[in-house]
Design a protein around this motif. Sequence first.
Motif, PDB file in Angstrom:
ATOM      1  N   ARG A 153     -30.234  54.630  -0.974  1.00  0.00           N
ATOM      2  CA  ARG A 153     -29.168  55.638  -1.042  1.00  0.00           C
ATOM      3  C   ARG A 153     -29.415  56.585  -2.223  1.00  0.00           C
ATOM      4  O   ARG A 153     -29.345  57.800  -2.084  1.00  0.00           O
ATOM      5  N   GLN A 173     -29.090  45.524  -3.357  1.00  0.00           N
ATOM      6  CA  GLN A 173     -29.854  46.279  -4.355  1.00  0.00           C
ATOM      7  C   GLN A 173     -30.818  47.259  -3.685  1.00  0.00           C
ATOM      8  O   GLN A 173     -30.962  48.405  -4.136  1.00  0.00           O
ATOM      9  N   ARG A 177     -36.497  48.763  -8.307  1.00  0.00           N
ATOM     10  CA  ARG A 177     -35.332  49.178  -9.095  1.00  0.00           C
ATOM     11  C   ARG A 177     -35.754  49.702 -10.468  1.00  0.00           C
ATOM     12  O   ARG A 177     -35.224  50.704 -10.956  1.00  0.00           O
ATOM     13  N   GLN A 204     -30.570  48.557  -0.591  1.00  0.00           N
ATOM     14  CA  GLN A 204     -29.787  49.617   0.052  1.00  0.00           C
ATOM     15  C   GLN A 204     -29.320  50.642  -0.981  1.00  0.00           C
ATOM     16  O   GLN A 204     -29.331  51.847  -0.707  1.00  0.00           O
ATOM     17  N   GLU A 205     -28.952  50.186  -2.166  1.00  0.00           N
ATOM     18  CA  GLU A 205     -28.515  51.090  -3.230  1.00  0.00           C
ATOM     19  C   GLU A 205     -29.666  51.983  -3.684  1.00  0.00           C
ATOM     20  O   GLU A 205     -29.490  53.181  -3.894  1.00  0.00           O
TER      21      GLU A 205
END
Length: 183
Positions: free
Chosen positions: A19, A13, A168, A15-16
């Motif tokens: 990115r 999560q 997030r 790393q996403e």
Amino acid sequence: MTPTVFLRQLQVQTQEVLRLVKQEYLPCSPAALNQQPAPGSWSALECLEHLNRYSRYYLPELAAAVRHPARLPHVAVGFSWLGRKSCELVNPDNQRRHTTLARMNPASSQLCKDTVLSEFIGQTEQLLRLLDAAYATDLNRKTVSVEFFRLLRLRTGEALLFLVAHVRRHVAQGQRALAGAGK
């Protein structure tokens, strides 16, 4: 859930998020990043600055927590009442608006794109290093003081989940602000 599975999910999560911020936020103009989608709503940069302010507190707390190796590999990651409620509050799927502490609220700020993004990316990379280090620690040990009331403590695993979920949530909020700004 086992600590290995739990930490791996948090790493994926995080790393996403990293990115996504590099791909979608970096190319945007400072004007688009500072544009509020509606009066009283945060701009994309205000969302990231809010996260930067929380990370300035929680990353050192987590660094101290994972410094003590004490891995119990077969013990499931547990949650206290406080940990469950804290994580539910910042869950990206929870669409309820919440009031933040004044010192954590960057509302109506003209923020510098390079400064905010650089700090956010650096803090997110530091969070990934802490998640790597957490494989060797007891995630169920209460070690992390809650920012707004430091007598309360979260378990290390709860604090990691809280921080990742909070990131997030506000990165998604920032994406909505960018969509409204037309990038």
